[in-house]
Structure formats: C-alpha cells, structure tokens
Design an enzyme around this catalytic site. Structure first.
Site, mmCIF file in Angstrom:
data_model
loop_
_atom_site.group_PDB
_atom_site.id
_atom_site.type_symbol
_atom_site.label_atom_id
_atom_site.label_comp_id
_atom_site.label_asym_id
_atom_site.label_seq_id
_atom_site.Cartn_x
_atom_site.Cartn_y
_atom_site.Cartn_z
ATOM 1 N N PRO A 94 -11.754 -28.236 -10.749
ATOM 2 C CA PRO A 94 -11.369 -26.857 -11.052
ATOM 3 C C PRO A 94 -10.069 -26.805 -11.834
ATOM 4 C CG PRO A 94 -12.040 -27.082 -8.751
ATOM 5 C CD PRO A 94 -11.951 -28.464 -9.314
ATOM 6 N N GLU A 95 -10.039 -25.935 -12.849
ATOM 7 C CA GLU A 95 -8.834 -25.754 -13.649
ATOM 8 C C GLU A 95 -8.210 -24.400 -13.284
ATOM 9 O OE1 GLU A 95 -9.507 -26.724 -17.802
ATOM 10 O OE2 GLU A 95 -11.074 -28.151 -17.251
ATOM 11 N N LYS B 162 -3.077 -25.948 -10.882
ATOM 12 C CA LYS B 162 -4.278 -26.188 -10.086
ATOM 13 C C LYS B 162 -3.987 -26.230 -8.589
ATOM 14 C CE LYS B 162 -5.948 -29.023 -13.938
ATOM 15 N NZ LYS B 162 -6.426 -30.345 -14.366
#
EC number: 3.2.2.23
Length: 300
Positions: A2-3, A58
């Site tokens: 995930p960014e 993040k």
C-alpha cells in the site's frame, strides 16, 4: 505494498471508528506482528484512549491518552498531547479492519483490540506478516510523530511539505528520478505505482538524472504526484487483489484509471503508443516511449 492513498483511506476510516474510544483489551495472536514492540502490547494498550488516527507516508499511528475520552486536560484545560502512540505499518498485505466483536476471527488475524464501549473491534489481519504494530514514544517536533519514523520525510499532501527544499535536495541526489521518488527520507508515501503514474503525467522518463532537473520541471513532477494521489484517494486507492482493503473490507478501484502502470503493450492514453515495461530495482517501470523518451544520460 500500500502507498500513500491506500494508507490514507485506511486512516480516514480508522479516525471515524476509533477516535475518543478507550481500549478495554488487546490480544496478540502472532508474535511476529509485534516483533518490533518493546514490552507487552496488551498491557501497554489497556485503558488507553485513542485521540485520533494520523499518517505520514505509508505509516499510521493512533495517539494514546491515559484516562477517559476527551481532548482537553481536565485540570489545565489545555489540549491533550499524546506521550506515545500505537504505530502501524501494513507491509505487503496488512489490513486494519473494524469488525463487530461477535464476528469469527479472520484466517490471518494477528492482533485484536477491543474497546470499553462494546462497539466494533479493531483487527490487524496480515497474510504475509510483513507488517507490524508497536507502541512508541512521540517525538516533540513541529508536527509530532512517533520516534521510530522521525527519519521519514513529509509527504506531498502534508502542509509541512516544503516544495523548494524538496527541489534543492532532489537535485543534490545525483540519481534517477524514480529512485529518488521512492526514497522515503526525501519524500514519503510514493511507491512504484504512483511514481510511474506521476512520471507519465510529467512526461519524464524514470531514469532522468535528478541533478539536471530544473525547478519548473520539478514543480510539474510534484503536481503530477499530488494529482494522481488525490484522484486515487477519491476512488478508495488501488486494489489489484484482496490484500488491500479499507477498514470496512472494501477494495479501491483506482486501478481502472491507471495510465501506464501494469499496462504493458496497451496504448498510451495520451498518444496511443504501446506502453513498455523495463526492469527497475528488481521490480518494473512502465512508461510511454514517445511521451517519456529515455535520456542519453540515463541513470539507473
């Protein structure tokens, strides 16, 4: 992994569900999920009140307060400042879900946090167990962040992000532009997907040398980064599989709007030239060879 947009979607969901709630108990079901924590996580969390959900790049964290819910000190009347926080990194497959306490445990449930009001639990689910949770002290900076992530730069959606300082530091890097974008000590939250998308918008090849970038070009690049991340946020992030979901277990759908990432041999949305894939740092870079020509002085 995930960014920034995916983590921000999770943060917004958490903030709605956990802010002001007091933790009744915590249960660790897999020790690897708390491998970086010093101390006993359940003891550290029991009786603490969550003030909010915060993010940098993040990383997510929940500032913790000793005592009942409330953001104002009952004695001084001053706003409460958390001394520490529950810090989370989702890794490759981590999920923070808000789930009814009566719901059976998920297959890859690692940590479960229950609240005194009997409402939804917060559950950390992580198939690959690369993510982690830990309680960490807050660093006293202009914008307080947990001490383990003080080296992480501000992200491009933060008010604290300084465009001019970023441009100066970027030109001193003497590397390829994409490698610089992935450097979390320079700019946080940008990963492989959004780097490719931002570079396409800015018409820059990923191997363009940073030292030769002009300030107007850097401004165009930052604009591309912000545009693509803001658009992704509006669509719930990018989900290529079931491993990334928001706190309600729903997937994002920005993958339908990607211009080049993962679209090898498909036509560039701008000029129609087939998108190419090139090897980059044991991963892949996607670009349009016409809109983003490779420079003669390319850097790896």
């Amino acid at each position: 992994m995930p960014e920034l947009p995916e983590v921000e979607v999770v943060r917004r969901g958490l903030d709605q569900w956990v802010a002001g709630r007091t933790i009744a108990s915590a249960e660790v079901l897999h020790p690897r999920a708390v491998r970086r924590n010093v101390g006993d996580l359940p003891d550290q969390l029991k009786g603490r009140t969550v003030l909010s959900a915060e993010r940098r790049g993040k990383y997510l964290w929940l500032p913790l307060y000793e005592g009942p819910a409330g953001h104002v000190d009952p004695v001084t009347g001053e706003p409460v400042v958390a001394a520490d926080a529950l810090l989370a990194h989702l890794g490759m497959s981590g999920q923070l879900l808000m789930v009814d306490p009566s719901t059976p445990a998920e297959k890859h449930l690692r940590v479960r946090v229950a609240f005194t009001d009997g409402g939804p639990d917060m559950r950390f689910v992580d198939q690959r167990t690369f993510g982690h949770l830990l309680v960490a002290p807050m660093a006293r900076l202009r914008r307080p962040v947990p001490e383990p992530i003080t080296h992480i730069a501000a992200d491009p959606l933060e008010e604290a992000f300084d465009d001019a300082a970023f441009a100066t530091r970027l030109r001193l890097r003497r590397t390829g532009i994409k490698r610089a974008l992935l450097d979390q000590s320079l700019i946080s939250g940008v990963g492989n997907i959004y780097a490719d998308e931002a570079l396409w918008r800015a018409r820059l090849h990923w191997a363009r040398p940073t030292e030769n970038l002009t300030r107007p070009v850097i401004a165009t690049l930052l604009s591309g980064v912000r545009e693509v991340m803001t658009e992704a946020l509006g669509q719930g992030g990018t989900s290529f599989d079931s491993l990334y979901v928001n706190v309600n277990g729903e997937s994002g759908y920005f993958d339908r709007s990607l211009a080049v990432y993962g679209r090898r041999d498909e036509p560039c949305p701008r000029c129609g030239t087939p998108v190419i894939r090139e090897a980059f740092m044991n991963r892949s870079s996607y670009s349009c060879p016409k809109c983003q020509p490779r420079p003669r002085n390319a850097r790896p």
